[in-house]
Design a protein around this motif. Structure first.
Motif, PDB file in Angstrom:
ATOM      1  N   UNK A  84     -20.752  -1.505  -5.505  1.00 26.15           N
ATOM      2  CA  UNK A  84     -19.883  -2.510  -7.000  1.00 26.15           C
ATOM      3  C   UNK A  84     -19.540  -2.796  -7.992  1.00 26.15           C
ATOM      4  N   UNK A  85     -20.004  -1.962  -8.543  1.00 27.44           N
ATOM      5  CA  UNK A  85     -19.905  -0.966  -9.565  1.00 27.44           C
ATOM      6  C   UNK A  85     -18.438  -0.771 -10.107  1.00 27.44           C
ATOM      7  N   UNK A  86     -18.020   0.894  -9.278  1.00 26.98           N
ATOM      8  CA  UNK A  86     -17.113   1.495  -8.873  1.00 26.98           C
ATOM      9  C   UNK A  86     -15.527   0.712  -8.735  1.00 26.98           C
ATOM     10  N   UNK A  87     -16.388   0.204  -7.194  1.00 25.25           N
ATOM     11  CA  UNK A  87     -15.673  -0.932  -7.195  1.00 25.25           C
ATOM     12  C   UNK A  87     -14.538  -2.065  -7.754  1.00 25.25           C
ATOM     13  N   UNK A  88     -15.799  -2.550  -8.836  1.00 22.97           N
ATOM     14  CA  UNK A  88     -14.796  -3.440  -9.892  1.00 22.97           C
ATOM     15  C   UNK A  88     -15.031  -2.644 -10.885  1.00 22.97           C
ATOM     16  N   UNK A  89     -14.110  -1.611 -11.012  1.00 26.36           N
ATOM     17  CA  UNK A  89     -14.257  -1.357 -12.616  1.00 26.36           C
ATOM     18  C   UNK A  89     -13.622  -0.017 -12.640  1.00 26.36           C
ATOM     19  N   UNK A  90     -14.136   1.290 -12.139  1.00 27.47           N
ATOM     20  CA  UNK A  90     -12.686   1.935 -11.702  1.00 27.47           C
ATOM     21  C   UNK A  90     -11.262   2.040 -11.302  1.00 27.47           C
ATOM     22  N   UNK A  91     -12.216   1.354  -9.962  1.00 23.60           N
ATOM     23  CA  UNK A  91     -11.122   1.216  -8.857  1.00 23.60           C
ATOM     24  C   UNK A  91     -10.377   0.130  -9.168  1.00 23.60           C
ATOM     25  N   UNK A  92     -10.725  -1.393  -9.539  1.00 25.22           N
ATOM     26  CA  UNK A  92      -9.913  -1.735  -9.755  1.00 25.22           C
ATOM     27  C   UNK A  92      -8.956  -1.636 -11.070  1.00 25.22           C
ATOM     28  N   UNK A  93      -9.616  -0.332 -12.205  1.00 22.01           N
ATOM     29  CA  UNK A  93      -8.357   0.158 -13.166  1.00 22.01           C
ATOM     30  C   UNK A  93      -7.320   0.942 -12.322  1.00 22.01           C
ATOM     31  N   UNK A  94      -7.661   2.142 -11.770  1.00 20.48           N
ATOM     32  CA  UNK A  94      -6.924   2.362 -10.473  1.00 20.48           C
ATOM     33  C   UNK A  94      -5.676   1.040 -10.196  1.00 20.48           C
ATOM     34  N   UNK A  95      -6.084   0.961  -9.889  1.00 16.18           N
ATOM     35  CA  UNK A  95      -4.771  -0.307  -8.878  1.00 16.18           C
ATOM     36  C   UNK A  95      -3.869  -0.577  -9.895  1.00 16.18           C
ATOM     37  N   UNK A  96      -4.783  -0.950 -10.686  1.00 16.41           N
ATOM     38  CA  UNK A  96      -3.870  -1.673 -11.851  1.00 16.41           C
ATOM     39  C   UNK A  96      -2.796  -0.362 -12.566  1.00 16.41           C
ATOM     40  N   UNK A 127      -8.172  -4.784  -3.650  1.00 15.83           N
ATOM     41  CA  UNK A 127      -7.127  -3.532  -4.307  1.00 15.83           C
ATOM     42  C   UNK A 127      -7.400  -2.749  -3.060  1.00 15.83           C
ATOM     43  N   UNK A 128      -6.237  -1.983  -3.278  1.00 14.57           N
ATOM     44  CA  UNK A 128      -5.801  -0.852  -2.305  1.00 14.57           C
ATOM     45  C   UNK A 128      -5.766   0.238  -2.487  1.00 14.57           C
ATOM     46  N   UNK A 129      -6.746   1.511  -3.116  1.00 12.66           N
ATOM     47  CA  UNK A 129      -6.486   2.085  -4.227  1.00 12.66           C
ATOM     48  C   UNK A 129      -6.685   3.613  -2.982  1.00 12.66           C
ATOM     49  N   UNK A 167       0.746  -1.796  -0.140  1.00 13.91           N
ATOM     50  CA  UNK A 167      -0.119  -0.257  -0.206  1.00 13.91           C
ATOM     51  C   UNK A 167       1.158   1.252   0.118  1.00 13.91           C
ATOM     52  N   UNK A 168       1.606   1.924  -0.984  1.00 15.27           N
ATOM     53  CA  UNK A 168       1.888   3.154  -1.751  1.00 15.27           C
ATOM     54  C   UNK A 168       0.997   4.192  -0.908  1.00 15.27           C
ATOM     55  N   UNK A 169       1.819   4.894  -0.121  1.00 13.86           N
ATOM     56  CA  UNK A 169       1.460   6.835   0.669  1.00 13.86           C
ATOM     57  C   UNK A 169       1.313   7.809  -0.677  1.00 13.86           C
ATOM     58  N   UNK A 170       0.668   7.486  -1.785  1.00 10.99           N
ATOM     59  CA  UNK A 170      -0.272   8.229  -2.953  1.00 10.99           C
ATOM     60  C   UNK A 170      -0.948   9.391  -2.594  1.00 10.99           C
ATOM     61  N   UNK A 206     -13.160   0.515   8.392  1.00 13.00           N
ATOM     62  CA  UNK A 206     -12.564  -0.907   9.414  1.00 13.00           C
ATOM     63  C   UNK A 206     -11.657  -1.760   8.160  1.00 13.00           C
ATOM     64  N   UNK A 207     -11.879  -1.769   7.234  1.00 17.30           N
ATOM     65  CA  UNK A 207     -11.328  -2.391   6.689  1.00 17.30           C
ATOM     66  C   UNK A 207      -9.739  -2.064   5.629  1.00 17.30           C
ATOM     67  N   UNK A 208      -9.634  -0.134   6.410  1.00 18.75           N
ATOM     68  CA  UNK A 208      -7.900   0.323   5.726  1.00 18.75           C
ATOM     69  C   UNK A 208      -8.686   0.663   4.576  1.00 18.75           C
ATOM     70  N   UNK A 209     -10.060   0.698   4.007  1.00 18.05           N
ATOM     71  CA  UNK A 209      -9.744   1.211   2.728  1.00 18.05           C
ATOM     72  C   UNK A 209      -9.700  -0.122   1.215  1.00 18.05           C
TER      73      UNK A 209
END
Length: 499
Positions: free
Chosen positions: A38-50, A103-105, A24-27, A79-82
Motif C-alpha cells: 500500500x505505501x509505495x502505491x500510495x506514495x511513490x507510484x502516485x508521484x510518478x503518475x503525477x 494510477x497507471x504507472x 496509458x502511455x507506452x513509456x 490481472x488489472x493490467x497494472x
C-alpha cells in the motif's frame, strides 16, 4: 443510476473510466520497484503518475514483491493490467478533500521467486535508472546467505546485489549504466545501509573488485525520509464506491493528502526524477538531519506525548485527542512552547511543519488508535521526548511543564498487574487497558508500584528509582534538579491533575 455490484467488472485497461480519462502511455521502463504494498502505491507510484501526467518523466515502473507472501498482489496487478485506484482524502489547508485517481504507472509486474530469470533480465534494460524499495526495516538488513546460480534470493539486499552484478556484466562495467537506489524504509541512513549490505554480499560471494568499485563509484545509494499515512483498502466504503464507479478494484488504496519526501542528493537529480518540478513536496537536500529531527521531535513526539495520557483519560484515537479542548490545548502548548524552542532550527519553518502535523491529526478518515501508538512507550519517550526535556532545560534553565506532565502520565501508565499473561493497567475511571512493552521494562514498573502500594516506598522514592534506572534512559535522570519533585507532585495529587 445505481449499479448492481454483482454486475461490476474488475478494473483493467478496457474499463470505461480508463478509456475516457486515463491514457496509458507506452513509456520506457525507468524504475525497478521492490515492494507492491500500500505505501509505495500510495506514495511513490502516485508521484510518478503525477509526473507523467505533466509529461515530465515519461517513464514506467516494473514492480516486484520483496517477499514470497506478496505473490497475491503481483497476480492481481497482472490481472488489472497494472492499474489501481487511489483515493486521497483528509484535511488540506483547512478544507476537507476527497479525490480519486486511477494510477497507471506499471508496465510489468514480475514475481522474482517464480520468474527469477525474467527478474535478472530486467537488469539489461538500457533505460533503467532507478531502484525504489520499501521492504520494512527488517527487509533492509544484512543476512549471510549463499548465491546459487539459477536460484532466487529471498533477501532484498542479496537480490539487489545479484541484479547489479548481472547489469555490470551485461554492460561491461559501463560507468553510465549505474543506477540510483532510493530506499524508502523507515531506517536512518537507509541508503548507506543498503550500500553496505550490497558490498558485504559482494565480498561474501567473492565477486570481482572491479564490480565493487563500480557499485561504489558509479551507483548512488541515497538516504531518504518519507512521510505519508497510507490507509490501504477501505473495507467499509469499497462496495458502494465500486457501484458508483462502475468497476471494482481489489487493489483500491487510500491515503492522506499530506506527503513529503526528503532525499539526500544533489538537486540536479530532479532533472532525471522530476518530482519537485512537478509540484510535489519533495526536497533534495545536503543533510537529512533537520527533517528527521523535526519528524521525531514534533510528529512522533506529539504521539508519545498524547498516547499514555489519552488512554488514562479514556480516549481511544488521535482524533478524539484533537477534539478534546483540554488535550488539544495541552498538545499545542507542548509543541509551540517546549518542543519547537528546544530545536535549533528556524521557528517559522518548524511552526509551519507543526501546523501540518496538527492538521493531519484532525483527518477524519484516519482512525489512529492510541493503543497502537503506546506500544513500547518507554523507548519512544527516550528517543522522542527526553531530548526535548534535556535541550529545553539546557536552554531555559527550567523544566518543560508539558513534557514533565507527559512523563508523569507515562509512569502512571505503567502502573500494572499481570493478568492471564498480559500486563493490565487501569484508567482514571477504573476501566482496564493493556500495556505492551519489553517484559523486563514492565516488570520493573510493576515492582516499583507494588512496593509503593505496600507502603514500602514513598512516591518520591518510586520516582527516583525510575529516574535512576540507566538501562531505561542511558543515564541517571535525577541529575535534573526538581524533576523528581515535579513528577511526584503530579502523581501524588488528583490523577487528572496530570493534565
Amino acid at each position: 443510476m445505481n449499479i448492481n455490484p454483482s454486475h461490476v467488472k474488475s478494473l483493467n485497461k478496457d474499463t470505461d473510466a480508463v478509456q475516457s480519462g486515463h491514457m496509458i502511455q507506452d513509456y520506457p521502463v525507468k524504475v525497478l520497484q521492490i515492494g507492491e504494498g500500500n505505501f509505495l502505491r500510495g506514495f511513490f507510484d502516485w508521484m510518478i503518475h503525477e509526473c507523467n501526467k505533466q509529461g515530465n518523466f515519461q517513464g514506467s515502473i516494473v514492480v516486484t514483491q520483496p517477499r514470497p507472501s506478496g505473490k497475491g498482489k503481483i497476480e492481481k496487478l497482472k490481472q488489472q493490467d497494472g492499474l489501481y485506484t487511489l483515493m486521497i482524502r483528509g484535511i488540506q489547508n483547512g478544507e476537507k478533500v476527497e479525490r480519486k485517481e486511477i494510477i497507471s504507472v506499471f508496465s510489468k509486474a514480475v514475481d522474482p521467486y517464480e520468474e527469477w530469470v525474467e527478474f535478472l533480465e530486467l537488469s539489461q534494460n538500457p533505460t533503467l535508472e532507478f531502484v525504489v524499495s520499501n521492504t520494512t526495516e527488517a527487509g533492509l538488513t544484512y543476512q549471510p546467505i549463499s548465491w546459487k546460480e539459477g536460484e532466487p534470493i529471498e533477501s532484498f539486499p542479496g537480490r539487489l546485489t545479484a541484479f547489479l552484478y548481472e547489469r555490470y556484466l551485461y554492460f561491461n562495467g559501463d560507468s553510465e549504466k549505474g543506477l540510483i537506489m532510493l530506499p524508502c524504509e523507515l531506517l536512518e541512513r537507509n541508503g548507506d545501509t543498503l550500500k553496505q549490505c550490497v558490498l558485504q554480499h559482494s565480498r561474501d560471494w567473492e565477486l570481482p573488485k572491479s564490480f565493487m568499485d563500480w557499485v561504489d563509484q558509479d551507483n548512488l545509494f541515497l538516504n531518504s525520509l518519507v512521510d505519508r499515512i497510507v490507509t490501504g483498502f477501505p473495507a467499509k466504503e469499497a462496495e458502494a464506491w465500486f457501484a458508483e464507479w462502475g468497476y471494482e478494484d481489489s487493489l483500491l488504496n487510500t491515503a492522506e493528502p499530506y506527503h513529503v519526501w526528503a532525499i539526500e542528493g544533489d538537486p540536479s537529480l530532479d532533472q532525471r526524477l522530476p518530482l519537485k518540478q512537478s509540484g510535489l513536496n519533495v526536497h533534495w537536500v545536503e543533510d537529512l538531519v533537520p527533517y528527521q529531527m523535526r519528524k521525531v521531535r514534533i510528529l512522533n513526539g506529539s504521539h508519545t506525548l498524547m498516547a499514555p495520557l489519552g488512554i488514562l483519560s479514556g480516549l481511544d484515537e488521535v482524533g478524539q485527542v484533537m477534539n478534546h479542548p483540554s488535550f488539544n490545548g495541552f498538545l499545542r502548548q507542548a509543541i509551540e512552547q517546549e518542543i519547537i524552542p528546544s530545536l535549533s532550527f528556524a521557528r517559522n519553518e518548524m511552526m509551519q511543519y507543526a501546523e501540518s502535523v496538527l492538521e493531519r491529526f484532525m483527518n477524519p478518515f484516519v482512525q489512529h488508535r492510541l493503543a497502537d501508538i503506546s506500544l513500547n512507550s518507554l523507548s519512544k519517550f527516550k528517543v522522542r521526548l527526553l531530548p526535548t526535556l534535556e535541550a529545553y532545560f539546557e536552554k531555559e534553565g527550567r523544566l518543560p511543564v508539558c513534557v514533565v506532565r507527559a512523563f508523569a502520565g507515562l509512569i502512571r501508565f505503567y502502573k500494572v498487574q499481570k493478568v492471564k499473561g498480559s500486563y493490565v493497567g487501569k484508567r482514571f475511571d477504573g476501566k482496564e487497558y493493556i500495556v505492551n512493552d519489553h517484559v523486563q521494562t514492565v516488570e520493573f514498573f510493576k515492582e516499583q508500584w507494588f512496593r509503593y502500594e505496600a507502603a514500602g516506598i514513598s512516591i518520591q522514592q518510586l520516582v527516583e528509582n525510575v529516574l535512576s534506572n540507566q538501562s531505561l534512559w542511558g543515564k541517571d535522570l535525577n541529575m535534573f534538579p526538581g524533576l523528581a519533585a515535579e513528577l511526584s507532585h503530579h502523581l501524588e495529587n488528583n490523577e487528572a491533575d496530570i493534565l
